[in-house]
Design a protein around this motif. Structure first.
Motif, short mmCIF file in Angstrom:
data_model
loop_
_atom_site.label_atom_id
_atom_site.label_comp_id
_atom_site.label_asym_id
_atom_site.label_seq_id
_atom_site.Cartn_x
_atom_site.Cartn_y
_atom_site.Cartn_z
N ALA A 201 41.35 33.12 36.97
CA ALA A 201 41.76 31.71 37.05
C ALA A 201 41.94 31.14 35.64
O ALA A 201 42.87 30.37 35.38
CB ALA A 201 40.71 30.90 37.81
N ARG A 202 41.06 31.55 34.73
CA ARG A 202 41.17 31.12 33.33
C ARG A 202 42.45 31.67 32.72
O ARG A 202 43.12 31.00 31.94
CB ARG A 202 39.95 31.61 32.56
N GLU A 203 42.81 32.90 33.08
CA GLU A 203 44.04 33.50 32.57
C GLU A 203 45.27 32.71 33.02
O GLU A 203 46.22 32.51 32.25
CB GLU A 203 44.17 34.95 33.05
N ILE A 204 45.26 32.25 34.27
CA ILE A 204 46.39 31.46 34.76
C ILE A 204 46.53 30.18 33.95
O ILE A 204 47.64 29.78 33.58
CB ILE A 204 46.21 31.17 36.27
N ALA A 205 45.40 29.53 33.65
CA ALA A 205 45.44 28.34 32.82
C ALA A 205 45.98 28.68 31.43
O ALA A 205 46.77 27.93 30.85
CB ALA A 205 44.05 27.72 32.72
N TYR A 206 45.57 29.82 30.91
CA TYR A 206 46.05 30.27 29.60
C TYR A 206 47.56 30.50 29.62
O TYR A 206 48.29 30.09 28.71
CB TYR A 206 45.33 31.55 29.20
N ARG A 207 48.06 31.16 30.67
CA ARG A 207 49.50 31.43 30.76
C ARG A 207 50.30 30.12 30.76
O ARG A 207 51.36 30.03 30.15
CB ARG A 207 49.80 32.22 32.05
N ALA A 208 49.78 29.12 31.46
CA ALA A 208 50.47 27.83 31.49
C ALA A 208 50.37 27.14 30.14
O ALA A 208 51.31 26.49 29.68
CB ALA A 208 49.88 26.95 32.57
N LEU A 209 49.22 27.29 29.49
CA LEU A 209 49.00 26.63 28.20
C LEU A 209 49.94 27.15 27.13
O LEU A 209 50.40 26.38 26.28
CB LEU A 209 47.54 26.84 27.77
N VAL A 210 50.25 28.44 27.14
CA VAL A 210 51.13 29.02 26.12
C VAL A 210 52.58 29.07 26.59
O VAL A 210 53.44 29.61 25.91
CB VAL A 210 50.66 30.44 25.71
N GLY A 211 52.83 28.50 27.78
CA GLY A 211 54.19 28.49 28.31
C GLY A 211 55.05 27.39 27.71
O GLY A 211 54.61 26.63 26.83
N ASP A 212 56.29 27.30 28.19
CA ASP A 212 57.25 26.35 27.65
C ASP A 212 56.80 24.90 27.75
O ASP A 212 57.17 24.07 26.93
CB ASP A 212 58.60 26.50 28.36
#
Length: 337
Positions: A201-212
């Motif tokens: 779940a933390r990874e999903i937040a990370y993916r969104a954080l470094v996204g466009d």
């Protein structure tokens, strides 16, 4: 998490979030068209995620997962435009589509586009499904502490300037889909839920954080500036919706005039402080009636209304149905207490 009413659930505040049809927008004004990010090669089908969610035989509406900040949702039918409330977080759809409307902007999210929200936000949403293909999705709510921790690990800071919008639709990268698939799989096993799911779940937040559109999440951790100040007020109203809030007092606590406070508040939420609080209260009341089976009079008192008649009048105007009708409609579509 949630509430599409849901959806973006929260464990005890899930909305059965549903979508709605797009308003007719003049072709000449492209800025107001639904914001569907441009398709790109980075997006990928979510078939395996849809298969996993379908195999769970989820009930209609929002379903809590073993992890408090993760929820699932399903809708087997298209639903018209209706008020919902979403918590700050990320919504990944595996099948079907939704269109969210906030002010004069619309956001389309589907199997190729995820939704990210930086604030607890009441808006309107519609759900669109194809026959035999129910809408399926998973949501992850985020907290300021989580985003601050991720930014610290990244060696970055929260945005100095507020994002253009507190809601964004983004092309879903393969890594996000992969993480969502692994999260759903982990939550199907008690040991994996304890040891793996929180990290995924933390990874999903990370993916969104470094996204466009990562700035929308970076703003969650901001501690200074007008955006952070208004965000703090929104979180307070969201958590203490049964309290009486005085706009003059709220403005004074931020060292703003009431007029300036209104201006900044509406720029972020596309609504006024009183309308925001009303939307939160009515959404909570709907949730309470649907999940706990309490009568409208009790729900009205618990969310801060002193007048039963005022509650019933404002509820029907907001949802287009009486409290009894709306509760019957959603009973069984949200988790019971």
């Amino acid at each position: 998490m949630k509430h599409d009413w849901a959806t973006a659930p929260r464990r005890a505040t899930h909305d059965a979030r549903n979508g709605l049809p797009n308003p007719v927008i003049p072709a000449a004004d492209a800025s107001q068209r639904p914001r569907r990010p441009q398709e790109g090669s980075t997006a990928m089908p979510t078939t395996r995620l849809a298969e996993r969610l379908s195999a769970m035989n989820l009930p209609e509406g929002v379903t809590t997962s073993p992890l408090p900040n993760v929820y699932y949702f399903r809708s087997s039918i298209s639903r018209p435009r209706a008020p919902v409330v979403y918590d700050p977080g990320i919504v990944v759809l595996a099948q079907g589509s939704k269109t969210g409307h906030l002010g004069d902007r619309s956001y389309v999210y589907d199997a190729r586009h995820y939704l990210v929200l930086s604030l607890p936000m009441p808006f309107e949403c519609e759900t669109n499904v194809e026959p035999g293909k129910p809408l399926l999705g998973v949501g992850v709510t985020v907290s300021p502490a989580l985003i601050a921790e991720l930014l610290l690990d990244l060696g970055e800071t929260a945005v100095a300037n507020p994002p253009e919008h507190s809601v964004e639709a983004c092309v879903t990268p393969p890594e996000m889909i992969d993480a969502a698939e692994r999260l759903v799989a982990a939550l199907d096993n008690e040991r994996d839920t304890r040891l793996l799911a929180p990290a995924i779940a933390r990874e999903i937040a990370y993916r969104a954080l470094v996204g466009d559109r990562g700035d929308a999440l970076r703003a969650v951790a901001a501690r200074h500036g007008r955006y952070a100040e208004i965000a703090g007020v929104l979180r307070e109203m969201h958590a203490s919706y049964d309290r009486t809030f005085n706009v003059e007092d709220l403005a004074g606590s931020l060292k703003m005039s009431p007029a300036m406070f209104h201006r900044h508040f509406k720029a972020i939420t596309a609504t006024t402080p009183l309308q925001y609080l009303k939307a939160i209260r009515l959404d909570k009341a709907r949730l309470l009636m649907a999940s706990e089976g309490i009568p409208a009079s009790v729900a009205a008192t618990r969310v801060g209304y002193e007048s039963r008649s005022q509650f019933s009048r404002e509820f029907k105007k907001h949802f287009g149905a009486t409290p009894t009708e709306e509760a019957a409609k959603w009973r069984g579509h949200v988790p019971s207490s």
